[in-house]
Design an enzyme around this catalytic site. Structure first.
Site, PDB file in Angstrom:
ATOM      1  N   LYS A 196      48.643  43.522  67.149  1.00 10.21           N
ATOM      2  CA  LYS A 196      47.682  44.583  66.798  1.00 10.21           C
ATOM      3  C   LYS A 196      48.401  45.720  65.756  1.00 10.21           C
ATOM      4  CE  LYS A 196      44.149  46.776  69.176  1.00 10.21           C
ATOM      5  NZ  LYS A 196      43.304  47.528  69.984  1.00 10.21           N
ATOM      6  N   GLU A 202      60.106  46.201  68.046  1.00 15.10           N
ATOM      7  CA  GLU A 202      60.650  44.807  68.551  1.00 15.10           C
ATOM      8  C   GLU A 202      59.944  44.442  66.927  1.00 15.10           C
ATOM      9  OE1 GLU A 202      59.178  46.886  70.917  1.00 15.10           O
ATOM     10  OE2 GLU A 202      60.312  46.766  72.393  1.00 15.10           O
ATOM     11  N   GLY A 255      45.510  44.028  73.627  1.00 17.61           N
ATOM     12  CA  GLY A 255      46.541  43.126  72.992  1.00 17.61           C
ATOM     13  C   GLY A 255      46.481  42.879  74.212  1.00 17.61           C
ATOM     14  N   ARG A 256      46.295  42.819  75.373  1.00 16.40           N
ATOM     15  CA  ARG A 256      46.378  41.875  76.659  1.00 16.40           C
ATOM     16  C   ARG A 256      44.927  41.322  76.447  1.00 16.40           C
ATOM     17  NH1 ARG A 256      46.224  46.561  78.045  1.00 16.40           N
ATOM     18  NH2 ARG A 256      45.014  47.862  79.738  1.00 16.40           N
ATOM     19  N   GLU A 341      49.243  45.636  83.372  1.00  9.71           N
ATOM     20  CA  GLU A 341      48.786  46.999  82.560  1.00  9.71           C
ATOM     21  C   GLU A 341      47.696  47.104  82.520  1.00  9.71           C
ATOM     22  OE1 GLU A 341      50.898  46.415  78.658  1.00  9.71           O
ATOM     23  OE2 GLU A 341      49.555  46.276  77.834  1.00  9.71           O
ATOM     24  N   HIS A 367      61.600  26.157  97.249  1.00  8.30           N
ATOM     25  CA  HIS A 367      62.526  26.106  97.364  1.00  8.30           C
ATOM     26  C   HIS A 367      63.821  27.787  97.331  1.00  8.30           C
ATOM     27  CE1 HIS A 367      62.427  21.619  98.789  1.00  8.30           C
ATOM     28  NE2 HIS A 367      60.789  22.020  97.128  1.00  8.30           N
ATOM     29  N   LYS A 477      58.702  54.368  75.173  1.00 11.30           N
ATOM     30  CA  LYS A 477      58.675  53.857  74.101  1.00 11.30           C
ATOM     31  C   LYS A 477      59.725  55.127  73.126  1.00 11.30           C
ATOM     32  CE  LYS A 477      55.386  50.416  73.539  1.00 11.30           C
ATOM     33  NZ  LYS A 477      53.357  50.581  72.272  1.00 11.30           N
TER      34      LYS A 477
HETATM   35  O1  F6P Z   1      53.774  48.356  75.030  1.00  7.48           O
HETATM   36  C1  F6P Z   1      52.262  47.680  75.499  1.00  7.48           C
HETATM   37  C2  F6P Z   1      52.086  46.819  74.598  1.00  7.48           C
HETATM   38  O2  F6P Z   1      51.225  48.936  73.228  1.00  7.48           O
HETATM   39  C3  F6P Z   1      50.842  46.597  74.737  1.00  7.48           C
HETATM   40  O3  F6P Z   1      49.349  46.302  75.343  1.00  7.48           O
HETATM   41  C4  F6P Z   1      51.265  45.127  73.182  1.00  7.48           C
HETATM   42  O4  F6P Z   1      50.219  43.934  73.619  1.00  7.48           O
HETATM   43  C5  F6P Z   1      52.192  45.205  73.118  1.00  7.48           C
HETATM   44  O5  F6P Z   1      52.626  46.297  73.355  1.00  7.48           O
HETATM   45  C6  F6P Z   1      52.476  44.832  71.367  1.00  7.48           C
HETATM   46  O6  F6P Z   1      51.288  45.578  70.652  1.00  7.48           O
HETATM   47  P1  F6P Z   1      51.002  45.137  68.930  1.00  7.48           P
HETATM   48  O7  F6P Z   1      50.507  43.938  69.289  1.00  7.48           O
HETATM   49  O8  F6P Z   1      50.370  46.841  68.790  1.00  7.48           O
HETATM   50  O9  F6P Z   1      52.551  44.918  68.900  1.00  7.48           O
END
Ligand code: F6P
Length: 504
Positions: A196, A202, A255-256, A341, A367, A477
């Protein structure tokens, strides 16, 4: 919390707490009243899911009180504001418009979403028709909401009919990306960079490594193999993606909640546009139900009543979700982000934060962790999710045994068993809800996912939480970014770890 809501919580606290056995004995129509079917259009008819709350402690008195609580907490108004595209995410000063992505709500936002979907559709179909040469693999790079939804949908729906093989990579641990490289041929691989913000460390680190891998393995123009899925199109272009392969989505889609937007690109690429559209249609049918039903007849709201009953009245700190279907094995992980979240924040209305969502897949989990559910001292409300139609083509015995186990677990949790030997005694009276799908296809997955989005929203309203921000993830972060900085001020224990690992 307003006084009316406080009073209703007081009433709820004082309500009698008969065991499940007594609730059934007292009301012969209990199953009828607490099992409802939620439906969506399918193949010229209707498909659906039974939602069975009869094995929870919801009874008429609780339902009536929770209906009044919803009123006192302004549920109808907050739902109206959500649908109208108002700034329901107050802390970030913006709307939450994921519903518009599937055609529900504010007209201008639905129009914008339709136009963006059309752009995505054209690119997906062009790729299927060979515009980017032979494409056999897509490495989808994203994390959190930019990965969990696509991973769930691909794992659930693309098992035997994938047009393109999708590999979802989220972790910064290079092992994740290496595993995708090992499964792909660089000459026939596209990279989707899903973020987003287009800044997440990452994702951007993985994306850079994926481009290097393409270049090192004979691809002349690695950037020409990249599609960007983002609410920050300018950043994607500045990073090097050609504007024609940037698929934007609005900033107002969290995002979610973004599976329905261009973040769903890998789903459309793997399954074809019609399947992606079917997923949106299943979700839209649930939106319609959520927008137009009230009180206990609103099934996501009713699910939230049960959630509140256990989290706040019975002090349950966790809730468990078991999918009795391999295709939904990633659903608990998806729900973890959606629920924790969204609602893992201190409620302004007092009371506890969202319960910890955990779970797994049946029958495996039986199990491994069910011992605690049956005889542990924690009370854990359980959701079971299953499909009447099997996903496999083997001897029907497989699916019969799977469903029989699912239903037997709910029955055993409720009934328990008396024994003079304490180690063989089951106290019973343990609640569960069962969601039983007719079948698991794209529309059903859309419906099931939208149901849980609305359940999360309803819980947020009842608790007095803004489910659309996530400031809690920021501190860690920020600190990770400072490790290695000269003059940073970590505690001595963390500094020792940094030094021991050679990071500074
Ligand atoms: O770390 C949380 C977050 O902001 C989530 O809410 C989001 O889905 C994810 O990181 C990834 O963010 P982006 O889509 O901006 O890379």
């Amino acid at each position: 919390m307003n006084d009316a809501a406080k009073d209703i919580w007081g009433e709820l606290e004082r309500l009698p707490r008969p065991p499940l056995r007594d609730l059934f004995a007292a009301d012969p129509a209990r199953v009828e009243q607490l099992v409802q079917r939620l439906e969506w259009p399918a193949d010229g008819g209707m498909a659906g899911m039974l939602c069975d709350w009869s094995k929870t402690h919801l009874d008429d008195a609780h339902l009536a009180a929770f209906e009044r609580l919803a009123q006192a907490m302004g549920f109808a108004e907050r739902r109206r504001a959500l649908l109208a595209g108002e700034r329901v995410n107050a802390s970030e000063g913006r709307a939450a418009e994921h519903l518009a992505q599937r055609g529900t709500g504010h007209e201008a936002s639905v129009e914008e979403a339709t136009a963006l979907h059309q752009r995505m559709r054209l690119l997906v179909e062009a790729i299927h028709q060979g515009a980017l040469g032979e494409v056999r693999h897509l490495i989808h790079i994203g994390i959190g909401g930019s990965a969990l939804g696509p991973a769930l949908a691909i794992d659930a729906l693309a098992r035997d009919l994938a047009l393109v093989n999708v590999h979802i990579v989220s972790n910064i641990d290079g092992l994740a990306l290496e595993a995708a490289f090992a499964a792909c041929d660089p000459a026939t691989t596209l990279i989707a960079v899903a973020s987003k913000t287009f800044t997440t460390i990452e994702t951007m680190t993985n994306a850079a490594s994926a481009l290097r891998w393409l270049g090192d393995n004979g691809v002349a123009d690695p950037y020409g193999r990249v599609v960007a899925l983002t609410a920050a199109p300018d950043k994607a272009v500045a990073w090097g993606v050609d504007e024609t392969r940037v698929l934007p989505f609005p900033e107002t889609v969290g995002g979610r909640y973004s599976l329905w937007s261009s973040i769903g690109f890998p789903v459309a690429l793997a399954l074809g546009w019609d399947e992606f559209a079917a997923m949106l249609a299943g979700a839209r049918a649930v939106d319609e139900h959520f927008a137009t039903s009230d009180g206990r007849a609103n099934l996501p709201l009713r699910a939230a009543f049960a959630d509140q009953l256990y989290a706040r009245l019975r002090g349950c700190q966790t809730r468990a979700v078991f999918a009795y279907d391999e295709r939904l094995r990633l659903f608990p992980a998806y729900l973890q982000q959606l629920e924790m979240e969204s609602n893992g924040k201190p409620p302004v209305a007092g009371g506890p934060t969202a319960p910890i969502t955990w779970g797994g897949v049946g029958t495996d989990a039986q199990h491994a962790v069910f011992q605690l559910l049956h005889q542990g001292t924690h009370l854990v409300p359980v959701d079971f999710i299953a499909s009447i139609a099997p996903g496999d083509a083997l001897d029907p015995a497989h699916h019969r045994i799977l469903l029989a186990n699912c239903f037997a677990q709910g029955a055993a949790l409720m009934a328990g068993e008396i024994s003079s030997d304490p180690v063989r005694a089951f106290v019973g009276n343990r609640p569960s809800t069962t969601f039983l799908l007719d079948d698991l296809d794209a529309a059903a997955l859309g419906a099931l996912t939208a149901f849980h989005e609305h359940r999360t929203f309803a819980n947020a309203v009842l608790s007095g939480i803004n489910p659309f921000d996530q400031f809690g993830v920021e501190l860690g972060k920020r600190l990770a970014g400072q490790i290695g900085d000269v003059g940073n001020t970590f505690d001595p224990a963390t500094l020792a770890l940094i030094k021991h690992a050679g990071l500074a």
